[in-house]
Enzyme design. Structure first.
Site, PDB file in Angstrom:
ATOM      1  N   ASN A 286       0.869  -1.177   0.000  1.00 50.35           N
ATOM      2  CA  ASN A 286       0.000   0.000   0.000  1.00 50.35           C
ATOM      3  C   ASN A 286       0.903   1.223   0.000  1.00 50.35           C
ATOM      4  O   ASN A 286       1.656   1.468   0.945  1.00 50.35           O
ATOM      5  CB  ASN A 286      -0.914  -0.005   1.236  1.00 50.35           C
ATOM      6  CG  ASN A 286      -1.854   1.190   1.265  1.00 50.35           C
ATOM      7  OD1 ASN A 286      -1.450   2.334   1.034  1.00 50.35           O
ATOM      8  ND2 ASN A 286      -3.119   0.943   1.576  1.00 50.35           N
TER       9      ASN A 286
ATOM     10  N   ASN B 186       0.058   4.463  -0.094  1.00 49.58           N
ATOM     11  CA  ASN B 186      -0.460   5.685   0.525  1.00 49.58           C
ATOM     12  C   ASN B 186      -0.089   6.907  -0.328  1.00 49.58           C
ATOM     13  O   ASN B 186       0.377   7.922   0.180  1.00 49.58           O
ATOM     14  CB  ASN B 186       0.059   5.841   1.960  1.00 49.58           C
ATOM     15  CG  ASN B 186      -0.756   6.848   2.756  1.00 49.58           C
ATOM     16  OD1 ASN B 186      -1.844   7.254   2.343  1.00 49.58           O
ATOM     17  ND2 ASN B 186      -0.226   7.274   3.892  1.00 49.58           N
TER      18      ASN B 186
ATOM     19  N   ASP C 205      -4.122  -4.800   0.601  1.00 53.08           N
ATOM     20  CA  ASP C 205      -4.436  -4.279   1.916  1.00 53.08           C
ATOM     21  C   ASP C 205      -5.880  -4.688   2.199  1.00 53.08           C
ATOM     22  O   ASP C 205      -6.816  -4.117   1.663  1.00 53.08           O
ATOM     23  CB  ASP C 205      -4.277  -2.756   1.913  1.00 53.08           C
ATOM     24  CG  ASP C 205      -4.649  -2.121   3.243  1.00 53.08           C
ATOM     25  OD1 ASP C 205      -5.040  -2.851   4.170  1.00 53.08           O
ATOM     26  OD2 ASP C 205      -4.563  -0.884   3.350  1.00 53.08           O
TER      27      ASP C 205
ATOM     28  N   ASN D 197      -7.287  -4.694   5.203  1.00 52.82           N
ATOM     29  CA  ASN D 197      -7.844  -3.890   6.299  1.00 52.82           C
ATOM     30  C   ASN D 197      -8.533  -4.740   7.359  1.00 52.82           C
ATOM     31  O   ASN D 197      -9.480  -4.301   8.010  1.00 52.82           O
ATOM     32  CB  ASN D 197      -8.797  -2.809   5.761  1.00 52.82           C
ATOM     33  CG  ASN D 197      -8.083  -1.499   5.490  1.00 52.82           C
ATOM     34  OD1 ASN D 197      -7.311  -1.022   6.306  1.00 52.82           O
ATOM     35  ND2 ASN D 197      -8.323  -0.925   4.317  1.00 52.82           N
TER      36      ASN D 197
ATOM     37  N   ASP E  53       2.868   4.194   5.279  1.00 56.82           N
ATOM     38  CA  ASP E  53       2.532   3.644   6.589  1.00 56.82           C
ATOM     39  C   ASP E  53       2.412   2.121   6.558  1.00 56.82           C
ATOM     40  O   ASP E  53       2.173   1.503   7.589  1.00 56.82           O
ATOM     41  CB  ASP E  53       1.260   4.289   7.157  1.00 56.82           C
ATOM     42  CG  ASP E  53       0.093   4.260   6.181  1.00 56.82           C
ATOM     43  OD1 ASP E  53       0.295   3.927   5.005  1.00 56.82           O
ATOM     44  OD2 ASP E  53      -1.032   4.624   6.601  1.00 56.82           O
TER      45      ASP E  53
END
Length: 273
Positions: free
Chosen positions: A8, A10, A152, A154, A261
């Site tokens: 990811n 970001n 990702d 989550n 992140d």
């Protein structure tokens, strides 16, 4: 060997300023699946169509600066599929699938970005809707071809997948319903007679590293000193059909340089595209 990375970003523009392209060039993956590109076609054109010599294939969100996924590949796919047929979520740029088909094999590499519910109840309900419609899509895909879904997700599946699991049991990403969805995704009828309707995918990292805790995290909050203190979550996965997962030989979570992140998760598979 086939080296496959998930990350990811970001924001692709942010990650490239932090050296991700040089890292890709140095590590040499066959494909890298990226999420949260946070760019549109006009932003990518002339700069990000390729990274480190790998050709990008994108699914952009309609909303500017939001979501977006891509697979960068050194191999030419036989087909590229953007979106999975969702009236609600395809507009958010969450799914791109590269198919590498031969007369003897059908294989897909997928980059997917699952919704986050951390911003409030409306988005949590959207996340539940995504999970409900995405599982049948994966079941249909599994019935016709091998695949590796990188992304990702989550969701931290088990208590060992995040540092502070006790205090997060009512928080998005570790809700009982989300964890049950992951359990259902991975359940195998041949191993558990109570899992007759389980999808039977394989969490490849856990196949290779069944017991690791603190070293397994791939995401850290930007609040406080989460990264410095390794208060992390394992949110990034390789989810594969069983025959392909069985070819996984090694895994690595790269933490020497922080591109976003999230940390890149790389798995090497004993196969050739």
């Amino acid at each position: 060997m086939f080296k496959l990375t998930s990350l990811n970003l970001n924001g692709i523009r942010s990650a490239t300023t932090k050296g991700v392209e040089a890292w890709i060039a140095a590590t040499g993956p066959d494909c890298i699946c990226v999420q949260e590109v946070k760019a549109q076609a006009a932003d990518v054109r002339g700069r990000f169509e390729q990274l480190a010599g790998l050709q990008g294939h994108f699914h952009f969100a309609e909303k500017k600066g939001y979501s977006g996924v891509a697979v960068y590949s050194k191999h030419v796919p036989s087909e590229v599929v953007t979106g999975y047929g969702s009236a609600e979520f395809d507009a958010e740029g969450r799914y791109v699938e590269l198919r590498f088909d031969t007369p003897t094999r059908k294989l897909s590499v997928i980059s997917c970005y699952f919704p986050s519910g951390s911003s409030g109840e409306l988005r949590q309900q959207a996340k539940f809707r995504f999970l409900a419609e995405f599982l049948p899509h994966l079941a249909r895909l599994k019935a016709t071809r091998e695949f590796i879904l990188c992304g990702d997700v989550n969701i931290a599946h088990r208590e060992m997948d995040l540092k502070n699991w006790r205090s997060n049991q009512k928080n998005s990403g570790f809700l009982p319903e989300e964890r049950a969805w992951m359990t259902h995704l991975l359940a195998r009828a041949d191993l558990d007679p109570l899992a007759a309707d389980g999808l039977g995918l394989v969490d490849v990292y856990r196949l290779l590293q069944p017991d690791t805790t603190d070293t397994a995290y791939t995401w850290w909050s930007n609040r406080g000193q989460a990264y410095a203190n390794n208060v992390g979550w394992r949110l990034d996965y390789h989810l594969a059909t069983p025959a392909t997962a069985a070819l996984a030989r090694s895994e690595h979570i790269y933490k020497d340089v922080k591109f976003s992140d999230h940390a890149p998760l790389t798995v090497e598979y004993d196969m050739v595209i």
